[in-house]
Design an enzyme around this catalytic site. Structure first.
Site, PDB file in Angstrom:
ATOM      1  N   TYR A  33       0.859  -1.150  -0.044  1.00 42.56           N
ATOM      2  CA  TYR A  33      -0.042   0.074   0.011  1.00 42.56           C
ATOM      3  C   TYR A  33       0.850   1.244   0.015  1.00 42.56           C
ATOM      4  CZ  TYR A  33      -3.423   3.497   1.555  1.00 42.56           C
ATOM      5  OH  TYR A  33      -4.125   4.524   1.727  1.00 42.56           O
ATOM      6  N   ASP A  41       9.218   2.777   0.071  1.00 43.17           N
ATOM      7  CA  ASP A  41       8.316   3.674   0.832  1.00 43.17           C
ATOM      8  C   ASP A  41       8.419   3.159   2.289  1.00 43.17           C
ATOM      9  OD1 ASP A  41       5.822   4.145   2.140  1.00 43.17           O
ATOM     10  OD2 ASP A  41       4.613   3.490   0.651  1.00 43.17           O
ATOM     11  N   LYS A  60       4.272   9.216   8.984  1.00 41.48           N
ATOM     12  CA  LYS A  60       3.925   8.614  10.388  1.00 41.48           C
ATOM     13  C   LYS A  60       4.656   9.046  11.598  1.00 41.48           C
ATOM     14  CE  LYS A  60       0.855   5.222   8.539  1.00 41.48           C
ATOM     15  NZ  LYS A  60       0.835   4.381   7.147  1.00 41.48           N
TER      16      LYS A  60
HETATM   17  C1  LIG Z   1       0.322   4.658   5.848  1.00 40.46           C
HETATM   18  C2  LIG Z   1       1.041   4.441   4.602  1.00 40.46           C
HETATM   19  C3  LIG Z   1       0.940   5.296   3.676  1.00 40.46           C
HETATM   20  C4  LIG Z   1      -0.011   6.388   3.319  1.00 40.46           C
HETATM   21  O1  LIG Z   1       0.060   7.326   4.341  1.00 40.46           O
HETATM   22  P1  LIG Z   1      -1.204   8.242   4.614  1.00 40.46           P
HETATM   23  O2  LIG Z   1      -0.514   9.519   5.608  1.00 40.46           O
HETATM   24  O3  LIG Z   1      -2.242   7.570   5.196  1.00 40.46           O
HETATM   25  O4  LIG Z   1      -1.306   9.043   3.232  1.00 40.46           O
HETATM   26  C5  LIG Z   1       1.955   5.010   2.430  1.00 40.46           C
HETATM   27  N1  LIG Z   1       2.661   4.096   2.455  1.00 40.46           N
HETATM   28  C6  LIG Z   1       2.669   2.837   3.400  1.00 40.46           C
HETATM   29  C7  LIG Z   1       3.676   1.963   3.630  1.00 40.46           C
HETATM   30  C8  LIG Z   1       2.033   3.204   4.567  1.00 40.46           C
HETATM   31  O5  LIG Z   1       2.148   2.512   5.533  1.00 40.46           O
END
Ligand SMILES: *Cc1c(COP(=O)(O)O)cnc(C)c1O
Length: 434
Positions: free
Chosen positions: A144, A239, A267
């Site tokens: 994701y 990511d 995060k």
């Molecule tokens: C949470 C997450 C996102 C998206 O971040 P948001 O702040 O919710 O837009 C993208 N990549 C990874 C791996 C994530 O865990």
């Protein structure tokens, strides 16, 4: 457990907000039951509006590595708020946060702050495409990367599937250049590069996948991606929105000793406020406007409140031993769950990296989850649903979905971990197959 107020509020919320929530998983759709309305949080605990207390292993889906309302973060926020909440002009706090991140992650030479992980991945891909003057991107099934159109594709069985959107409203044209490949399958990536020579702009990957449960990238896989990208002049994007300052203080990339071209963060680096960032090699980052031609902007980017919360969080973590301490507790929890499963003949697959962990209940023993296909095939979502509710009833909040990771904070005590394991044991014994 009394959840009357939460239940009433959820019914009311559904009239005001689609599905009653501002992000889908919060609605408990895959586990059923009443989503709790939170009244407050402190340390490792949250209290719902009916007065129930839970030890929190979701922690706002990762960011709160210091737990709720940590004094250092609260104080930084108070101070920042008193000095003005937003200017749309440069401030020194952005430089401070940038420096802490650059010091922790050697692959990042320059960084740009945005407001969410979604913005970070979206912008990093635009940058990779601008830099390479190519359009095609490779992503992995089950990874994701936020909800940008071109990334909302997971459908992928067989070797490589040309992307079809996961959501209505995403035009097929937007995902036509997104090639989806199974996670941990280096051969499949090689085939894609062979089939489209000189056309791949970027490979984007969660080095430790935390959005299909918890699956570690194999070292040969991630290392192979780095080599393939280098040999094909494609941009390797890690990511690390989830794993940055969570799997390790230098992210997953330092654990694996790899050197991605670009890294996405979010995060933890926002300490519970809305933040994202993308950064990497200077040569590439210099293409970002106004240094270069790739346009990307944000009214609230580098917001002083968010930067302050992030900085207070990272300063508390870096060089303090806090991270190692949380990692030990995380290992104790994940390994404890594995042991309980084994002792009671309930097949579970657990994993942990730094301060994050995962636990799958498996449909049968002797199988291993290594990618999205095997996660869907082997994870026993019905048993997870029972587990989730059994834990919730006993005052422990795990993610309301089998396909999410779990998180521990500096405020979780050894007692919390032991009490959690006892509750897991009660559940597992009740499930014991005779
Ligand atoms: C949470 C997450 C996102 C998206 O971040 P948001 O702040 O919710 O837009 C993208 N990549 C990874 C791996 C994530 O865990």
């Amino acid at each position: 457990m009394n959840t009357k107020r939460s239940g009433e509020l959820f019914e009311h919320a559904k009239k005001l907000i689609p599905g009653g929530v501002n992000s889908p998983v919060r609605a408990f759709g895959s586990v059923g039951g009443v989503p709790r309305f939170v009244e407050r949080g402190k340390g490792a605990s949250i209290w719902d509006i009916d007065g129930n207390r839970y030890i929190d292993y979701v922690l706002s889906w990762g960011p709160l590595i210091l737990g709720h309302a940590h004094p250092a973060v609260a104080e930084a926020l108070r101070e920042a708020a008193e000095h003005g909440t937003s200017f749309g002009m440069p401030t020194t706090i952005e430089l401070d946060l940038a420096q802490v991140i650059i010091d922790a992650m050697p692959s990042i030479e320059m960084i740009r702050f945005v407001n969410s992980g979604t913005e970070a991945t979206m912008s990093a891909l635009r940058l990779a495409r601008a830099h390479t003057k190519r359009d095609k991107i490779i992503k992995f099934a089950g990874c994701y990367h936020g909800h940008a159109d071109m990334l909302l594709v997971q459908a992928g069985s067989g070797v490589a599937t040309l992307g079809l959107p996961d959501s209505p409203g995403v035009p097929e044209g937007t995902t036509a250049d997104t090639i989806v490949v199974p996670y941990n399958d280096l051969e499949a990536v090689k085939e894609v590069f062979l089939a489209a020579p000189g056309e791949i702009a970027a490979v984007i990957v969660e080095p430790i996948a935390a959005n299909m449960g918890f699956v570690k990238g194999k070292h040969e896989f991630l290392n192979g991606l780095q080599t393939l990208c280098k040999n094909n002049d494609a941009v390797l994007i890690f990511d690390e929105v989830m794993t940055g300052f969570r799997a390790g203080l230098g992210g997953a990339q330092r654990i694996y000793d790899l050197d991605p071209d670009l890294t996405c963060l979010g995060k933890v680096i926002g300490g519970g406020l809305p933040v994202g960032a993308y950064g990497g090699k200077k040569e590439i980052m210099q293409s970002v406007a106004p240094a270069g031609p790739m346009y990307q902007a944000g009214t609230l980017s580098g917001n002083p409140l968010a930067m302050s919360a992030g900085l207070a969080t990272l300063r508390t973590l870096v060089g303090s031993g806090v991270f190692d301490d949380v990692s030990k507790k995380t290992a104790k929890l994940a390994e404890g769950i594995a042991t309980i499963g084994k002792e009671n003949d309930i097949p579970v697959q657990t994993g942990h990296a730094g301060t994050m962990f995962g636990a799958y209940f498996l449909r049968r023993s002797g199988v291993e989850i290594t990618d999205y296909e095997t996660a869907k095939r082997h994870a026993d979502t019905d048993q997870y649903m029972k587990y989730f509710h059994a834990m919730l009833e006993q005052g422990f909040y795990f993610a309301p979905s089998q396909f999410e990771a779990g998180f521990v904070s500096s405020e979780h005590t050894d007692d919390d971990i032991e009490n959690t394991l006892r509750a897991v044991e009660i559940f597992v014994k009740s499930e014991r197959r005779t």
